[in-house]
Design a protein around this motif. Structure first.
Motif, PDB file in Angstrom:
ATOM      1  N   ARG A  49     -34.704 -54.091  93.151  1.00  0.00           N
ATOM      2  CA  ARG A  49     -35.478 -54.642  94.266  1.00  0.00           C
ATOM      3  C   ARG A  49     -35.976 -53.521  95.177  1.00  0.00           C
ATOM      4  O   ARG A  49     -35.362 -52.463  95.270  1.00  0.00           O
ATOM      5  CB  ARG A  49     -34.630 -55.598  95.107  1.00  0.00           C
ATOM      6  CG  ARG A  49     -34.571 -57.006  94.560  1.00  0.00           C
ATOM      7  CD  ARG A  49     -33.742 -57.089  93.331  1.00  0.00           C
ATOM      8  NE  ARG A  49     -33.632 -58.465  92.837  1.00  0.00           N
ATOM      9  CZ  ARG A  49     -33.002 -58.778  91.726  1.00  0.00           C
ATOM     10  NH1 ARG A  49     -32.435 -57.848  90.990  1.00  0.00           N
ATOM     11  NH2 ARG A  49     -32.937 -60.035  91.331  1.00  0.00           N
ATOM     12  N   ARG A  50     -37.064 -53.792  95.826  1.00  0.00           N
ATOM     13  CA  ARG A  50     -37.543 -52.897  96.888  1.00  0.00           C
ATOM     14  C   ARG A  50     -36.917 -53.399  98.184  1.00  0.00           C
ATOM     15  O   ARG A  50     -37.189 -54.520  98.610  1.00  0.00           O
ATOM     16  CB  ARG A  50     -39.062 -52.917  96.973  1.00  0.00           C
ATOM     17  CG  ARG A  50     -39.778 -52.449  95.701  1.00  0.00           C
ATOM     18  CD  ARG A  50     -41.259 -52.718  95.773  1.00  0.00           C
ATOM     19  NE  ARG A  50     -41.534 -54.148  95.920  1.00  0.00           N
ATOM     20  CZ  ARG A  50     -42.714 -54.658  96.245  1.00  0.00           C
ATOM     21  NH1 ARG A  50     -43.746 -53.856  96.458  1.00  0.00           N
ATOM     22  NH2 ARG A  50     -42.878 -55.958  96.365  1.00  0.00           N
ATOM     23  N   VAL A  51     -36.101 -52.563  98.810  1.00  0.00           N
ATOM     24  CA  VAL A  51     -35.264 -53.022  99.922  1.00  0.00           C
ATOM     25  C   VAL A  51     -35.563 -52.225 101.190  1.00  0.00           C
ATOM     26  O   VAL A  51     -35.600 -50.996 101.167  1.00  0.00           O
ATOM     27  CB  VAL A  51     -33.766 -52.878  99.575  1.00  0.00           C
ATOM     28  CG1 VAL A  51     -32.895 -53.354 100.736  1.00  0.00           C
ATOM     29  CG2 VAL A  51     -33.431 -53.661  98.308  1.00  0.00           C
ATOM     30  N   GLY A  92     -34.501 -43.698 102.561  1.00  0.00           N
ATOM     31  CA  GLY A  92     -33.045 -43.654 102.514  1.00  0.00           C
ATOM     32  C   GLY A  92     -32.531 -43.464 101.105  1.00  0.00           C
ATOM     33  O   GLY A  92     -33.312 -43.421 100.149  1.00  0.00           O
ATOM     34  N   PRO A  93     -31.230 -43.371 100.916  1.00  0.00           N
ATOM     35  CA  PRO A  93     -30.645 -43.164  99.582  1.00  0.00           C
ATOM     36  C   PRO A  93     -30.884 -44.356  98.670  1.00  0.00           C
ATOM     37  O   PRO A  93     -30.984 -45.495  99.122  1.00  0.00           O
ATOM     38  CB  PRO A  93     -29.157 -42.982  99.884  1.00  0.00           C
ATOM     39  CG  PRO A  93     -28.936 -43.685 101.184  1.00  0.00           C
ATOM     40  CD  PRO A  93     -30.204 -43.466 101.963  1.00  0.00           C
ATOM     41  N   GLY A  94     -30.998 -44.072  97.394  1.00  0.00           N
ATOM     42  CA  GLY A  94     -31.189 -45.141  96.422  1.00  0.00           C
ATOM     43  C   GLY A  94     -32.566 -45.758  96.448  1.00  0.00           C
ATOM     44  O   GLY A  94     -32.790 -46.808  95.850  1.00  0.00           O
ATOM     45  N   GLY A  95     -33.489 -45.140  97.174  1.00  0.00           N
ATOM     46  CA  GLY A  95     -34.850 -45.657  97.235  1.00  0.00           C
ATOM     47  C   GLY A  95     -35.094 -46.701  98.307  1.00  0.00           C
ATOM     48  O   GLY A  95     -36.178 -47.282  98.368  1.00  0.00           O
ATOM     49  N   ILE A  96     -34.124 -46.949  99.169  1.00  0.00           N
ATOM     50  CA  ILE A  96     -34.332 -47.936 100.224  1.00  0.00           C
ATOM     51  C   ILE A  96     -35.175 -47.336 101.347  1.00  0.00           C
ATOM     52  O   ILE A  96     -35.228 -46.120 101.540  1.00  0.00           O
ATOM     53  CB  ILE A  96     -33.002 -48.454 100.808  1.00  0.00           C
ATOM     54  CG1 ILE A  96     -32.256 -47.331 101.558  1.00  0.00           C
ATOM     55  CG2 ILE A  96     -32.125 -49.048  99.724  1.00  0.00           C
ATOM     56  CD1 ILE A  96     -31.026 -47.805 102.312  1.00  0.00           C
ATOM     57  N   GLY A  97     -35.844 -48.204 102.095  1.00  0.00           N
ATOM     58  CA  GLY A  97     -36.479 -47.803 103.338  1.00  0.00           C
ATOM     59  C   GLY A  97     -35.550 -48.163 104.481  1.00  0.00           C
ATOM     60  O   GLY A  97     -34.796 -49.144 104.396  1.00  0.00           O
ATOM     61  N   VAL A  98     -35.580 -47.388 105.544  1.00  0.00           N
ATOM     62  CA  VAL A  98     -34.683 -47.620 106.679  1.00  0.00           C
ATOM     63  C   VAL A  98     -35.493 -47.671 107.962  1.00  0.00           C
ATOM     64  O   VAL A  98     -36.214 -46.724 108.292  1.00  0.00           O
ATOM     65  CB  VAL A  98     -33.611 -46.517 106.793  1.00  0.00           C
ATOM     66  CG1 VAL A  98     -32.692 -46.783 107.986  1.00  0.00           C
ATOM     67  CG2 VAL A  98     -32.796 -46.422 105.509  1.00  0.00           C
ATOM     68  N   LEU A  99     -35.386 -48.773 108.660  1.00  0.00           N
ATOM     69  CA  LEU A  99     -36.010 -48.927 109.972  1.00  0.00           C
ATOM     70  C   LEU A  99     -34.892 -48.960 110.998  1.00  0.00           C
ATOM     71  O   LEU A  99     -34.199 -49.964 111.159  1.00  0.00           O
ATOM     72  CB  LEU A  99     -36.841 -50.219 110.034  1.00  0.00           C
ATOM     73  CG  LEU A  99     -37.593 -50.512 111.338  1.00  0.00           C
ATOM     74  CD1 LEU A  99     -38.511 -49.356 111.718  1.00  0.00           C
ATOM     75  CD2 LEU A  99     -38.386 -51.805 111.219  1.00  0.00           C
ATOM     76  N   ALA A 124     -43.381 -54.218 108.740  1.00  0.00           N
ATOM     77  CA  ALA A 124     -42.786 -53.089 108.018  1.00  0.00           C
ATOM     78  C   ALA A 124     -42.290 -53.504 106.640  1.00  0.00           C
ATOM     79  O   ALA A 124     -42.238 -52.683 105.716  1.00  0.00           O
ATOM     80  CB  ALA A 124     -41.634 -52.499 108.826  1.00  0.00           C
ATOM     81  N   GLY A 125     -41.958 -54.787 106.480  1.00  0.00           N
ATOM     82  CA  GLY A 125     -41.403 -55.264 105.222  1.00  0.00           C
ATOM     83  C   GLY A 125     -42.414 -55.743 104.209  1.00  0.00           C
ATOM     84  O   GLY A 125     -42.032 -56.252 103.148  1.00  0.00           O
ATOM     85  N   ARG A 126     -43.698 -55.565 104.476  1.00  0.00           N
ATOM     86  CA  ARG A 126     -44.717 -56.060 103.544  1.00  0.00           C
ATOM     87  C   ARG A 126     -44.696 -55.361 102.195  1.00  0.00           C
ATOM     88  O   ARG A 126     -45.170 -55.890 101.200  1.00  0.00           O
ATOM     89  CB  ARG A 126     -46.110 -55.916 104.177  1.00  0.00           C
ATOM     90  CG  ARG A 126     -46.374 -56.946 105.274  1.00  0.00           C
ATOM     91  CD  ARG A 126     -47.667 -56.684 105.991  1.00  0.00           C
ATOM     92  NE  ARG A 126     -47.836 -57.604 107.120  1.00  0.00           N
ATOM     93  CZ  ARG A 126     -48.664 -57.399 108.128  1.00  0.00           C
ATOM     94  NH1 ARG A 126     -49.412 -56.291 108.157  1.00  0.00           N
ATOM     95  NH2 ARG A 126     -48.760 -58.265 109.110  1.00  0.00           N
ATOM     96  N   LEU A 130     -37.006 -57.349  99.674  1.00  0.00           N
ATOM     97  CA  LEU A 130     -35.893 -57.824 100.491  1.00  0.00           C
ATOM     98  C   LEU A 130     -35.804 -57.030 101.775  1.00  0.00           C
ATOM     99  O   LEU A 130     -36.010 -55.811 101.783  1.00  0.00           O
ATOM    100  CB  LEU A 130     -34.572 -57.683  99.728  1.00  0.00           C
ATOM    101  CG  LEU A 130     -34.447 -58.405  98.379  1.00  0.00           C
ATOM    102  CD1 LEU A 130     -33.141 -58.028  97.702  1.00  0.00           C
ATOM    103  CD2 LEU A 130     -34.546 -59.909  98.566  1.00  0.00           C
ATOM    104  N   ILE A 131     -35.466 -57.716 102.853  1.00  0.00           N
ATOM    105  CA  ILE A 131     -35.183 -57.079 104.139  1.00  0.00           C
ATOM    106  C   ILE A 131     -33.740 -57.396 104.499  1.00  0.00           C
ATOM    107  O   ILE A 131     -33.375 -58.557 104.669  1.00  0.00           O
ATOM    108  CB  ILE A 131     -36.117 -57.594 105.245  1.00  0.00           C
ATOM    109  CG1 ILE A 131     -37.577 -57.260 104.922  1.00  0.00           C
ATOM    110  CG2 ILE A 131     -35.737 -56.990 106.596  1.00  0.00           C
ATOM    111  CD1 ILE A 131     -38.582 -57.859 105.910  1.00  0.00           C
TER     112      ILE A 131
END
Length: 278
Positions: A49-51, A92-99, A124-126, A130-131
């Protein structure tokens, strides 16, 4: 970009399904909510998933500390119009985005500004499936607003009586607001049986006084390696070597099984589930 391309892009943005929101809540402070939210986000990303991991704890957010991330822009800057939502997202780690949010600030704690924060998170989550929102401790306005927006709420407790009492308070607030009951996560348990007993106590009280059901999503055993990973600012979900990671993977699988079937990522590779008890 040509006019036709612009129109096509606009149409795609309107028809693309919105990201699914998962709120990780803990009415009692110190139950390990942020640690679980961070590791859950990483493991969800590992599942394909894109998280986007969002620190939605105004004033005391420390997701960035857990991940050893420091950016110049935060959710607070988006709310105040100082930057675009995507500009505040850190890799962020593992390919996550961090807000992340700015520690010591309460700019989006309630009212209209909280609604602007919700809109900022959605914007930001577009680019994500998953958010995952790490909420503040307690049941204040900022936390309840996030919980009402979420598609799935995970309520983190420990076997401690005070923690369990506060978990019931969270169930009561959601019930009074007409929202579904959360899924329970019992943290720092010594055994599966302890997790089942803890969940059974809460479920019985919720059923008796609220007429609903707060089912068990999973449990995480007491493991010193998890505490050491927090001190080292390197979540166990990154490497997956710690014994407790098996519990976290089971929680990740159970979470995916609970999500609304509206996201393209919902059709995921088969994942082994650990039995989930009422």
């Amino acid at each position: 970009m040509s006019r036709a391309d612009s129109q096509a892009a606009g149409l795609a943005s309107r028809t693309a399904p919105a990201a699914t929101w998962i709120a990780v809540a803990g009415a009692k402070g110190g139950v390990g909510k942020t640690t679980l939210a961070v590791n859950l986000a990483i493991l969800l990303a590992k599942s394909g998933r894109r998280v986007l991991l969002v620190d939605a704890d105004p004033g005391c957010g420390n997701v960035g500390v857990h991940l050893r991330l420091a950016g110049n822009l935060h959710l607070d800057d988006v709310v105040d119009g100082r930057c675009a939502p995507r500009e505040a997202v850190l890799p962020g780690p593992g390919g996550i985005g961090v807000l992340a949010t700015c520690s010591g600030q309460t700019t989006f704690a309630e009212g209209e500004r909280m609604q602007r924060a919700i809109a900022a998170i959605e914007a930001a989550g577009r680019d994500y499936d998953l958010i995952v929102c790490d909420t503040g401790a307690g049941i204040g306005p900022a936390t309840t607003t996030i919980l009402e927006r979420a598609d799935l709420v995970l309520s983190v407790t420990t076997p401690d009586v005070a923690s369990l009492t506060d978990a019931y308070a969270l169930c009561k607030v959601l019930h009074l607001r007409g929202r579904p009951q959360p899924r329970l996560v019992v943290n720092r348990v010594r055994s599966r049986d302890e997790a089942m007993r803890t969940a059974g106590k809460l479920s019985a009280v919720v059923g008796k006084f609220l007429g609903g059901a707060c089912t068990l999503a999973g449990w995480v055993g007491h493991d010193d390696e998890l505490s050491r990973s927090v001190a080292a600012q390197r979540p166990v979900g990154i490497d997956g070597h710690a014994k407790v990671t098996e519990d976290l993977r089971a929680l990740c699988a159970a979470t995916l099984a609970e999500l609304p079937r509206r996201s393209p990522a919902a059709a995921a590779p088969a994942t082994r589930l650990r039995p989930v008890a009422s």
